[in-house]
Scaffold this motif. Sequence first.
Motif, PDB file in Angstrom:
ATOM      1  N   LEU A  25     -24.920 -47.018 -17.688  1.00  0.00           N
ATOM      2  CA  LEU A  25     -24.807 -46.852 -19.139  1.00  0.00           C
ATOM      3  C   LEU A  25     -24.333 -48.140 -19.806  1.00  0.00           C
ATOM      4  N   ILE A  26     -23.482 -48.894 -19.123  1.00  0.00           N
ATOM      5  CA  ILE A  26     -23.078 -50.193 -19.667  1.00  0.00           C
ATOM      6  C   ILE A  26     -24.282 -51.122 -19.752  1.00  0.00           C
ATOM      7  N   ARG A  27     -25.146 -51.073 -18.739  1.00  0.00           N
ATOM      8  CA  ARG A  27     -26.360 -51.891 -18.776  1.00  0.00           C
ATOM      9  C   ARG A  27     -27.276 -51.463 -19.918  1.00  0.00           C
ATOM     10  N   VAL A  28     -27.398 -50.167 -20.133  1.00  0.00           N
ATOM     11  CA  VAL A  28     -28.205 -49.689 -21.259  1.00  0.00           C
ATOM     12  C   VAL A  28     -27.616 -50.199 -22.571  1.00  0.00           C
ATOM     13  N   CYS A  29     -26.280 -50.140 -22.675  1.00  0.00           N
ATOM     14  CA  CYS A  29     -25.627 -50.610 -23.897  1.00  0.00           C
ATOM     15  C   CYS A  29     -25.900 -52.089 -24.113  1.00  0.00           C
ATOM     16  N   GLU A  30     -25.840 -52.875 -23.042  1.00  0.00           N
ATOM     17  CA  GLU A  30     -26.108 -54.302 -23.176  1.00  0.00           C
ATOM     18  C   GLU A  30     -27.566 -54.555 -23.541  1.00  0.00           C
ATOM     19  N   GLU A  31     -28.453 -53.740 -23.005  1.00  0.00           N
ATOM     20  CA  GLU A  31     -29.881 -53.901 -23.263  1.00  0.00           C
ATOM     21  C   GLU A  31     -30.262 -53.461 -24.668  1.00  0.00           C
ATOM     22  N   GLU A  32     -29.685 -52.345 -25.132  1.00  0.00           N
ATOM     23  CA  GLU A  32     -30.143 -51.733 -26.380  1.00  0.00           C
ATOM     24  C   GLU A  32     -29.137 -51.818 -27.511  1.00  0.00           C
ATOM     25  N   GLY A  33     -27.904 -52.231 -27.212  1.00  0.00           N
ATOM     26  CA  GLY A  33     -26.959 -52.469 -28.292  1.00  0.00           C
ATOM     27  C   GLY A  33     -25.960 -51.365 -28.522  1.00  0.00           C
ATOM     28  N   ASN A  34     -26.126 -50.219 -27.870  1.00  0.00           N
ATOM     29  CA  ASN A  34     -25.144 -49.144 -28.035  1.00  0.00           C
ATOM     30  C   ASN A  34     -25.203 -48.203 -26.834  1.00  0.00           C
ATOM     31  N   PHE A  35     -24.099 -47.493 -26.617  1.00  0.00           N
ATOM     32  CA  PHE A  35     -24.088 -46.467 -25.578  1.00  0.00           C
ATOM     33  C   PHE A  35     -24.957 -45.301 -26.032  1.00  0.00           C
ATOM     34  N   PRO A  36     -25.835 -44.802 -25.164  1.00  0.00           N
ATOM     35  CA  PRO A  36     -26.685 -43.681 -25.575  1.00  0.00           C
ATOM     36  C   PRO A  36     -25.934 -42.355 -25.516  1.00  0.00           C
ATOM     37  N   ILE A  37     -26.277 -41.457 -26.408  1.00  0.00           N
ATOM     38  CA  ILE A  37     -25.854 -40.064 -26.285  1.00  0.00           C
ATOM     39  C   ILE A  37     -26.800 -39.347 -25.336  1.00  0.00           C
ATOM     40  N   GLY A  38     -28.097 -39.650 -25.464  1.00  0.00           N
ATOM     41  CA  GLY A  38     -29.078 -39.148 -24.521  1.00  0.00           C
ATOM     42  C   GLY A  38     -29.949 -40.292 -24.063  1.00  0.00           C
ATOM     43  N   ALA A  62     -37.644 -43.129 -21.321  1.00  0.00           N
ATOM     44  CA  ALA A  62     -38.271 -43.467 -22.591  1.00  0.00           C
ATOM     45  C   ALA A  62     -37.627 -44.720 -23.153  1.00  0.00           C
ATOM     46  N   ARG A  63     -38.432 -45.642 -23.616  1.00  0.00           N
ATOM     47  CA  ARG A  63     -37.914 -46.836 -24.271  1.00  0.00           C
ATOM     48  C   ARG A  63     -37.267 -46.424 -25.580  1.00  0.00           C
ATOM     49  N   GLY A  64     -36.036 -46.846 -25.818  1.00  0.00           N
ATOM     50  CA  GLY A  64     -35.373 -46.522 -27.081  1.00  0.00           C
ATOM     51  C   GLY A  64     -34.204 -45.588 -26.913  1.00  0.00           C
ATOM     52  N   ALA A  65     -33.982 -45.078 -25.736  1.00  0.00           N
ATOM     53  CA  ALA A  65     -32.762 -44.362 -25.347  1.00  0.00           C
ATOM     54  C   ALA A  65     -32.558 -43.012 -26.013  1.00  0.00           C
ATOM     55  N   ASP A  66     -33.429 -42.613 -26.939  1.00  0.00           N
ATOM     56  CA  ASP A  66     -33.278 -41.284 -27.550  1.00  0.00           C
ATOM     57  C   ASP A  66     -31.820 -40.988 -27.859  1.00  0.00           C
ATOM     58  N   ARG A  67     -31.288 -41.590 -28.846  1.00  0.00           N
ATOM     59  CA  ARG A  67     -29.834 -41.611 -29.022  1.00  0.00           C
ATOM     60  C   ARG A  67     -29.233 -40.280 -29.445  1.00  0.00           C
ATOM     61  N   LEU A 113     -18.011 -48.526 -31.070  1.00  0.00           N
ATOM     62  CA  LEU A 113     -17.279 -47.735 -32.060  1.00  0.00           C
ATOM     63  C   LEU A 113     -17.624 -48.135 -33.488  1.00  0.00           C
ATOM     64  N   ARG A 114     -18.187 -49.304 -33.686  1.00  0.00           N
ATOM     65  CA  ARG A 114     -18.473 -49.788 -35.048  1.00  0.00           C
ATOM     66  C   ARG A 114     -19.943 -49.634 -35.417  1.00  0.00           C
ATOM     67  N   ARG A 115     -20.721 -48.975 -34.578  1.00  0.00           N
ATOM     68  CA  ARG A 115     -22.138 -48.812 -34.858  1.00  0.00           C
ATOM     69  C   ARG A 115     -22.420 -47.426 -35.415  1.00  0.00           C
ATOM     70  N   MET A 116     -23.535 -47.290 -36.115  1.00  0.00           N
ATOM     71  CA  MET A 116     -23.995 -46.022 -36.673  1.00  0.00           C
ATOM     72  C   MET A 116     -22.885 -45.379 -37.508  1.00  0.00           C
ATOM     73  N   TYR A 117     -22.480 -44.143 -37.196  1.00  0.00           N
ATOM     74  CA  TYR A 117     -21.454 -43.491 -37.994  1.00  0.00           C
ATOM     75  C   TYR A 117     -20.123 -44.232 -37.929  1.00  0.00           C
ATOM     76  N   GLY A 118     -19.942 -45.041 -36.895  1.00  0.00           N
ATOM     77  CA  GLY A 118     -18.685 -45.758 -36.734  1.00  0.00           C
ATOM     78  C   GLY A 118     -18.382 -46.721 -37.844  1.00  0.00           C
ATOM     79  N   GLU A 119     -19.405 -47.237 -38.497  1.00  0.00           N
ATOM     80  CA  GLU A 119     -19.161 -48.174 -39.600  1.00  0.00           C
ATOM     81  C   GLU A 119     -18.446 -47.487 -40.754  1.00  0.00           C
TER      82      GLU A 119
END
Length: 714
Positions: A347-360, A364-369, A406-412
């Motif tokens: 999940l850390i690798r996904v976060c580094e690749e896509e910019g955020n931790f996925p919820i789902g 699929a490309r795009g992590a279905d957040r 924590l500062r992405r999406m709703y976090g802002e």
Amino acid sequence: MGNTHPGATSPLGMVSACAYSGAYPTGYGRYAKNTEGVPEEMFEQLQASGFTHFQQSGTGAIRKYYNYVRVTPMVQPLDDLGEAWPLRDEVAEAGYYAATLDTGIRCELTVGTKVAVHRYTFPEHGSARVVVDMSCGGLAIELGRTVPLRAQVQSMGHGRAQGTVWMEGVPLSVYVEVDSPGWRQMLWYDRRLVDGGTRLDFDSIRHTTLRPFGMLFMGPTTAGQTIEVRLGFSLRGCDQARQNLERECGHGQPAFDPVKSGTQARWSEHLDRVQVEGGTPARRGVFATALYHSLIKPCFADDESPFWPTPGPYAFDVCTMWDIYKTQLPLLAAIVPDRAVALLESLIRVCEEEGNFPIGYRMARGADRFFRQASALVHTALADAHALGRAGLDWNWALVHMVDDLRRMYGEDFWEHGVVHPITHTLDLAYGHHCTAQVARALNDVGLADDLENRGRQWSNAFDPETGLLRDSEFYEGGKWNYSFRLLHDMAARIALAGGDRAFVGKLDRFFGFGAAPVKQPGRRPQPEEMAAGYALNRFEGLNNEPDMEAPWAYHYAGRPDRTAEIVHAALTWQFGTGPGGLPGNDDSGGLSSWYVWASLGLFPVAGQNLFLVNAPAFGRAAIRVGGGEFVIETSGHRETPIGVDGVDRDPPAQYVQSATLNGKPLHAAHLSAAAVHRGGVLHLRLGPEPSSWGREVRPPSLSDQSATSEEAR
């Protein structure tokens, strides 16, 4: 409906294989998509048009991303591909599935970690076929198909073929071996053979331009002749798919029995990590099945990430964190800690690749957040892993991603205003800040930890002090009552906000329906008015409803563990069984089954707080194999209560903890640190038929009440 399937799986493995009807759920079944009331039947009996790979397990309205590479044994012309035949004589075991098609072909499936092996026993026929459909994906319901974006298929000769389909931006490659000496093989497109063709290439496929395509192997069979089909899968190309096949199946020799034996041995080793004694055969069967379901997902495909170039852990079916973070991830951390750490690294690798931790996160490309469901859920598992001293992760790098996420999406909005709608995200983000603060403080970043902890206290902004409940807002799968009893990091302050213990318990009692009339359940095709009236009751919706999973344990924080005992006992007794309908709703990738496992053991993990709550167990004795040895839960005074089915005691009473010891020392608190469980030991619970004073005075720890962290609690 638990929305599970009986197909062959390997513990946390990449591949599953099952009969495919195209119906809901999972592609195995006979129902139309349904989210309210009793589902509609698409057809009257179980049937299959072949056997697919990569099934979901227990999720709700998910349709796509699953059921790839359909293999169909036939004695009919290719024109009949897609016809479904009734299934009979089904057999399902861990790592094995078998059924007989109405055509008389006996079909057996097994899987390894990255391979599937099919064995078909044919009747006598002059022109039998094994057809591989590379275009299959998803379900045969509205908006349910997954169409390849592009594809390549190649016939290699001598019973060998390979292909790659790009599904939702992900390349899925398969290398196929068919053990069928003397059979012809060829490619096909739109149910027509491609004479002399050895390669098919498709670009820019759309729903309107898709025509089925794949490989075909054909020849005569004698009665009882078996044909073995071996498939190796990879997300990094056909060469790696072939290497995966050779690694698990060898070089061209029959592999069904060895692969089956190896997978069943892995299942035995995993399932043996939790042992229970006592209980009825039915209750033990439900428990074993729950443990099995808890170890199907997430799917690991190590060294297979199509996006991350280096070797390492890769978990591609995390669907979703909202389903699994409270119960399943703590179970994996306890009994398969190496896989739990590998999941976090993935999940850390996904976060580094896509910019955020996925919820789902799925294939699929795009992590279905799944951004509507929740925020900052990975933070809970990371905080627990750090508190347990898990090695193998770069914790400074993990903290960087935790803070940034924590500062992405709703976090802002939360960062700027201390509150965000949907209001449940305020609770998520406040909790995520608290979890991240614990890691930051342990890494000696005191300034960051203080700032995060202060922001974590803004959970109170989500509540209306006039009602003691959450403020009005939009809610995902529930209402404000369902979400108002979350186990926060400052439950002492939460209870005070509600008016104190008595008021808080009163609201919980109302939520669980103590003293209220039974709720009439909706049937087939419920009217909107009926559903609205049910939701307006503001009642507990069931254990399959993620916001409600932890609510029974909220009583612990108000000094009423006896109420927890009553609710959990009733749920274990009446909501689970061994027959159809044996799960009280979607299993949600194993989240619900993990709840059953913990509840039966008399423990409940509080994700993100390095904490377990203690309750009366369902078995007289249980042992969990953990990293430090064994953690044993033993009882005295335990009364065996059969599972609630017709013909047995219709009203078995709950049992209550009267006193407890941990490793021989008195335990007055109804909680333990996760560290105490993970290092092994013996928890002895003396049970009785009436509530006691045990666990009422020493409450589980809260941020504003540090006195609760007594020596026995630690």
